[in-house]
Design an enzyme around this catalytic site. Structure first.
Site, PDB file in Angstrom:
ATOM      1  N   LYS A 182     -86.040  96.057 -81.998  1.00 33.23           N
ATOM      2  CA  LYS A 182     -85.085  96.754 -82.874  1.00 33.23           C
ATOM      3  C   LYS A 182     -84.920  96.011 -84.194  1.00 33.23           C
ATOM      4  CE  LYS A 182     -80.461  96.544 -83.298  1.00 33.23           C
ATOM      5  NZ  LYS A 182     -79.036  96.541 -82.924  1.00 33.23           N
ATOM      6  N   LYS A 204     -83.445 105.197 -84.464  1.00 34.73           N
ATOM      7  CA  LYS A 204     -82.053 104.955 -84.047  1.00 34.73           C
ATOM      8  C   LYS A 204     -81.145 105.247 -85.235  1.00 34.73           C
ATOM      9  CE  LYS A 204     -78.917 101.552 -82.057  1.00 34.73           C
ATOM     10  NZ  LYS A 204     -78.751 100.601 -80.970  1.00 34.73           N
ATOM     11  N   ARG A 243     -71.510  84.191 -71.881  1.00 35.91           N
ATOM     12  CA  ARG A 243     -72.348  85.305 -72.353  1.00 35.91           C
ATOM     13  C   ARG A 243     -73.352  85.685 -71.262  1.00 35.91           C
ATOM     14  NH1 ARG A 243     -71.849  82.175 -77.311  1.00 35.91           N
ATOM     15  NH2 ARG A 243     -73.890  81.154 -77.099  1.00 35.91           N
TER      16      ARG A 243
HETATM   17  P1  13P Z   1     -73.127 100.414 -81.649  1.00 39.33           P
HETATM   18  O1  13P Z   1     -73.457 101.523 -80.680  1.00 39.33           O
HETATM   19  O2  13P Z   1     -71.966  99.574 -81.236  1.00 39.33           O
HETATM   20  O3  13P Z   1     -73.080 100.912 -83.070  1.00 39.33           O
HETATM   21  O4  13P Z   1     -74.347  99.392 -81.576  1.00 39.33           O
HETATM   22  C1  13P Z   1     -75.615  99.877 -81.519  1.00 39.33           C
HETATM   23  C2  13P Z   1     -76.523  98.933 -82.181  1.00 39.33           C
HETATM   24  O5  13P Z   1     -77.424  98.390 -81.584  1.00 39.33           O
HETATM   25  C3  13P Z   1     -76.330  98.703 -83.619  1.00 39.33           C
HETATM   26  O6  13P Z   1     -77.444  98.049 -84.119  1.00 39.33           O
END
Ligand code: 13P
Length: 341
Positions: A136, A221, A45
Site C-alpha cells: 500500500k 483504494k 502493539r
Molecule cells: P481508514 O479506514 O481509517 O481511513 O484507514 C485506511 C487506511 O489504510 C488509510 O491509509
C-alpha cells in the site's frame, strides 16, 4: 494460491471479503491507544494485533488480506509464531505499507507529497521474502479551496509517485494498492469533493498508463465522494453512492483488479451504510469492497482496552464489523442488523 498479480488482486476483493488496514505507523497507533488508555510499546502493539489476527471467525469469513506496518511484519506472537503465519493460516494474504508518509510539499503550503521511493526496490524484495503479496502507498490530498489546496502540482507529483511505486511493486511480484486519499476533513461540500477526486483519479490513471503498470494487477483504494466534516453536513448514503459511482465510471478503468475503500473518518455505521448503498445500485464493472482501518478497529479497540480478559469480546466486536462490511460489499446490509448485535 496463484502467484499471478491479477489472481492475487482478484482474491483481495472476492466474495464480499475485504481488507483489514492494520498498518498504523507507531505514531498513529499511539494516538489510538491513548484513547483507550493503553501504553504503546512493541509488546502492547503485538498483543493487540495478535488478538485481531487470531479472531478466526472474522478473519476466515470476511477478511481477504491484512495491511501490516514494518514492525508488525517482523513480529512474532507471544507463543513464537510469526504474525504473518497466523494471518496466512486464516486464509488471508499478508500485505505491507511501504510509503514513508506524507510530508509538506516544498513551495505549496497546505499540500503534501508522499515519500518513500528511494530504496523501495530492495525493500519490496525483502517484504516478498517475508510473505507480503500486496503493498500500500497512500497519497494525501487535502481540500482548502480558499487557499488553493490542492494545487495541480500536488496532484501531479503524488500521482507520479504512486505510478513509480506501482511499477516497482509489480516488478517484485507484489500487487500495488494505489491510494489517492482525498481527505474528508475540510469544510467543502460534496460537489467539491467530487471535482477534486475527479482531477486526482484522472491524473492517477494517466500516470499509471505512462509507467506501464498492468491495471489488472492493481487495486484502487479511494475515498468515497462525501461532504467535508467541517461543512456540518452528512451526505446521505444514496447521494454518496450516486456521486461516487458517477465519478468512477468517468475515471476508473474497468480493467483494474478491484476497488477497496478507505473509511477516512466516517463513523463505523456510515462507512458500512455508504458501501452498501454503492453496491446496491450495481451491477458495476468492478468489485467494490472495504479496506478499513478505523471503521473496523474502533469497536474492538474499545472492547479490548488492553486487558487479556477482554480478548473474546474484542474479537466479537471485530467479527461484527467485519460481517456488516462483508454484507455491505455484497449490497445485502440493513440497518436492523446493527441493532441485533
Ligand atoms: P481508514 O479506514 O481509517 O481511513 O484507514 C485506511 C487506511 O489504510 C488509510 O491509509
Amino acid at each position: 494460491m496463484s502467484e499471478r498479480l491479477e489472481d492475487i488482486a482478484a482474491a483481495m476483493v472476492a466474495n464480499g471479503k475485504g481488507l483489514l488496514a492494520a498498518d498504523e505507523s507507531s505514531g498513529t497507533i499511539k494516538k489510538r491507544f491513548d484513547v483507550i488508555g493503553v501504553e504503546s510499546t512493541p509488546d502492547s502493539r503485538r498483543d493487540y494485533r495478535e488478538m485481531m489476527f487470531r479472531a478466526s471467525d472474522a478473519m476466515t469469513k470476511y477478511i481477504s488480506g491484512v495491511i501490516l506496518y514494518d514492525e508488525t511484519i517482523h513480529q512474532k506472537a507471544a507463543d513464537g509464531t510469526p504474525l504473518v503465519d497466523i494471518i496466512k493460516a486464516s486464509g488471508a494474504l499478508p500485505g505491507i505499507k511501504v510509503d514513508a508518509g506524507a510530508k509538506p510539499l516544498a513551495g505549496f503550503p497546505g499540500d503534501t507529497i508522499t515519500e518513500g521511493l528511494d530504496g523501495l526496490r530492495e525493500r519490496l524484495a525483502d517484504y516478498y521474502k517475508l510473505g507480503a503479496r500486496f503493498a500500500k502507498w497512500r497519497a494525501v490530498i487535502d481540500i482548502d479551496v480558499a487557499k488553493g489546496v490542492p494545487s495541480a502540482t500536488s496532484i501531479g507529483s503524488n500521482a507520479h509517485a504512486l505510478a513509480r511505486y506501482a511499477a516497482l511493486c509489480q516488478e517484485a511480484g507484489i500487487v500495488p494498492i494505489v491510494e489517492p486519499e482525498v481527505l474528508m476533513d475540510g469544510a467543502h461540500d460534496i460537489d467539491t469533493c467530487y471535482e477534486i477526486s475527479k482531477a486526482t483519479l484522472t491524473k492517477l490513471y494517466t500516470e499509471l498508463y505512462a509507467a506501464r503498470v498492468v491495471l489488472e494487477g492493481t487495486i484502487l483504494k479511494p475515498n468515497m465522494v462525501l461532504a467535508g466534516k467541517k461543512s456540518g453536513k452528512v451526505s446521505s448514503p444514496d447521494e454518496v453512492a450516486e456521486k461516487t459511482i458517477k465519478l468512477f465510471r468517468e475515471t476508473v478503468p474497468a480493467a483494474i483488479g478491484g476497488i477497496a475503500f478507505l473509511s477516512g473518518g466516517q463513523t463505523d455505521e456510515q462507512a458500512t451504510a455508504n458501501l452498501n448503498a454503492i453496491n446496491a445500485i450495481g451491477p458495476h464493472p468492478w468489485k467494490l469492497t472495504f479496506s478499513y482501518g478505523r471503521a473496523l478497529q474502533a469497536a474492538p479497540q474499545k472492547a479490548w482496552s488492553g486487558k487479556p480478559a477482554n480478548v473474546a469480546a474484542a474479537q466479537a466486536a471485530f467479527a461484527h464489523r467485519a460481517h456488516m462490511n462483508h454484507l455491505a460489499a455484497l449490497g445485502q446490509w440493513q440497518p436492523t442488523l446493527e441493532q441485533a448485535a
